[in-house]
Design an enzyme around this catalytic site. Structure first.
Site, PDB file in Angstrom:
ATOM      1  CE1 TYR A 220      12.070  31.379   4.034  1.00 34.20           C
ATOM      2  CE2 TYR A 220      12.040  28.982   4.105  1.00 34.20           C
ATOM      3  CZ  TYR A 220      12.387  30.309   3.407  1.00 34.20           C
ATOM      4  OH  TYR A 220      12.011  30.275   1.679  1.00 34.20           O
TER       5      TYR A 220
ATOM      6  CE  LYS B 265       0.059  -0.454   4.655  1.00 35.17           C
ATOM      7  NZ  LYS B 265      -0.966  -0.837   6.462  1.00 35.17           N
TER       8      LYS B 265
HETATM    9  C1  LIG Z   1      -0.185  -2.133   6.998  1.00 37.82           C
HETATM   10  C2  LIG Z   1      -1.023  -2.909   6.783  1.00 37.82           C
HETATM   11  C3  LIG Z   1      -0.187  -3.749   7.546  1.00 37.82           C
HETATM   12  C4  LIG Z   1       1.470  -3.604   7.438  1.00 37.82           C
HETATM   13  O1  LIG Z   1       2.028  -3.425   8.535  1.00 37.82           O
HETATM   14  P1  LIG Z   1       3.259  -3.524   9.113  1.00 37.82           P
HETATM   15  O2  LIG Z   1       3.491  -3.063  10.606  1.00 37.82           O
HETATM   16  O3  LIG Z   1       4.136  -1.914   8.044  1.00 37.82           O
HETATM   17  O4  LIG Z   1       4.322  -4.159   9.173  1.00 37.82           O
HETATM   18  C5  LIG Z   1      -0.326  -5.211   7.580  1.00 37.82           C
HETATM   19  N1  LIG Z   1      -1.700  -5.107   7.853  1.00 37.82           N
HETATM   20  C6  LIG Z   1      -2.887  -4.261   7.672  1.00 37.82           C
HETATM   21  C7  LIG Z   1      -4.639  -5.189   7.733  1.00 37.82           C
HETATM   22  C8  LIG Z   1      -2.096  -3.109   6.976  1.00 37.82           C
HETATM   23  O5  LIG Z   1      -3.024  -1.982   6.839  1.00 37.82           O
END
Ligand SMILES: *Cc1c(COP(=O)(O)O)cnc(C)c1O
Length: 364
Positions: free
Chosen positions: A261, A38
């Protein structure tokens, strides 16, 4: 015609390290893997990462939404795609049409999928999501035993899997153990592990720190990209992304001269200041301003001075002999992204997914 100039800020992505880390996830979990890709594969480039891992016995790619699912499918990848979050009505016809796998949280979603699939003359494989403590989606465990027969009676869907998610596997061991037990108990109440083709609970922290229980599938994200959410496992993982830029300018400022800044930093001695071509417009967090952040040039660390600006940062390189054009590592093998995350008051996940499109991704 003039040759194109080299990039100002870029991310080098080591695909063999990615495959190594996925193998570590496979070994530690003792399960098949759903590679979580994702958010553009955590900023590493969705299509490139999916194409590389598709050859790697990945059971599913886990994505956030149909936009990401479409990009993977359109890239010619045929590995099954699992939607990690809830889907809403207008997305479901495409999901049915393209055989992506949704997770279900309600009977009405299941009915809608069933209607769409029946109309299309197909059976859609779905997973049950169980809310064992995350509070983001899923059926409550006690509701499922009475609902399962109704779900199973729907003609257009095949409930082939069950999953849940851990909110605190890297923070709260007592709660997580209870959750693992609750999930195992839920599976038992629904007919046992032989009832489901796929049973999954563990993210990176879960699979590194806890027993797999009834699970035969793990969902590693962060660790695939080389960062361990739990201490003590980092040595087994290889760095995947190295964020780089270049020194564009080196000047000597006198004592008493403000830098950046707000003039929150003022030199106390004559200072050689290197200007580096990266800023928060590239995803280098502005929250690092004044937090003791460092960069690496020629394997040596140098402090960032004053505030991070949109396109540039300033670094104290006094006495180093560094000149314009020198390569700068913002994070990577010499400076872990978790170190930056801590200084910026955030988590590695947010830094990686926050690297903007302006940063060229170079996969090798
Ligand atoms: C993002 C996600 C993962 C992966 O999690 P990590 O901590 O990055 O390993 C697994 N399961 C679900 C449902 C997620 O949303």
């Amino acid at each position: 015609m003039a040759l194109p100039s080299p990039p100002r800020a870029w991310a080098e992505i080591d695909l063999s390290a990615l495959q190594h880390n996925l193998q570590v996830a496979r070994e530690c979990s003792g399960c098949a893997v759903m590679a979580v890709v994702k958010a553009g594969a955590y900023g590493h480039g969705l299509e490139e990462i999916a194409r590389r891992l598709a050859t790697d016995e990945v059971a599913f790619f886990g994505v956030a939404n149909v936009g990401e699912a479409r990009r993977i499918a359109d890239a010619g990848v045929t590995t099954r795609i699992y939607l990690l979050g809830a889907t809403w009505e207008a997305e479901r016809a495409e999901i049915v049409h393209r055989d992506w796998t949704p997770c279900l949280s309600t009977l009405s979603e299941a009915q809608h999928f069933s209607d769409l699939a029946t109309a299309a003359g197909k059976t859609l494989r779905c997973h049950l999501s169980v809310d064992t403590g995350m509070g983001r989606g899923g059926f409550l465990p006690d509701a499922l035993p009475t609902l399962l027969p109704k779900l199973e009676a729907l003609p257009g869907i095949d409930i082939e899997g069950i999953g849940s998610h851990l909110p605190s596997a890297d923070e709260d061991e007592v709660f997580t153990r209870q959750q693992v037990a609750l999930f195992a108990d839920t599976v038992t109440r629904l007919g046992g592990s032989s009832r489901f083709r796929w049973i999954h609970l563990n993210n990176s922290a879960g699979l590194l720190g806890y027993d797999r229980g009834p699970c035969n599938l793990a969902r590693p994200g962060l660790m695939t990209y080389g960062i361990s959410p739990l201490p003590g496992f980092g040595e087994r993982l290889r760095n995947v992304m190295t964020l780089k830029s270049r020194v564009t300018l080196v000047r000597t400022l006198p004592a008493g001269h403000g830098v950046s800044y707000g003039r929150s930093f003022v030199t106390t001695r004559p200072t050689e200041v290197a200007t580096v071509g990266i800023g928060y417009g590239d995803g280098y967090p502005r929250h690092l301003s004044g937090q003791g952040a460092e960069v690496v040039i020629h394997s040596q660390r140098f402090p960032v001075l004053g505030r991070v600006t949109m396109d540039q940062i300033m670094v104290d390189v006094t006495g180093s002999g560094i000149v314009a054009g020198a390569e700068v590592e913002l994070f990577g093998p010499h400076l872990r992204v978790d170190e930056l995350a801590t200084k910026a008051g955030t988590i590695a996940w947010e830094i990686l997914t926050g690297i903007t499109p302006r940063v060229l991704r170079l996969h090798h």
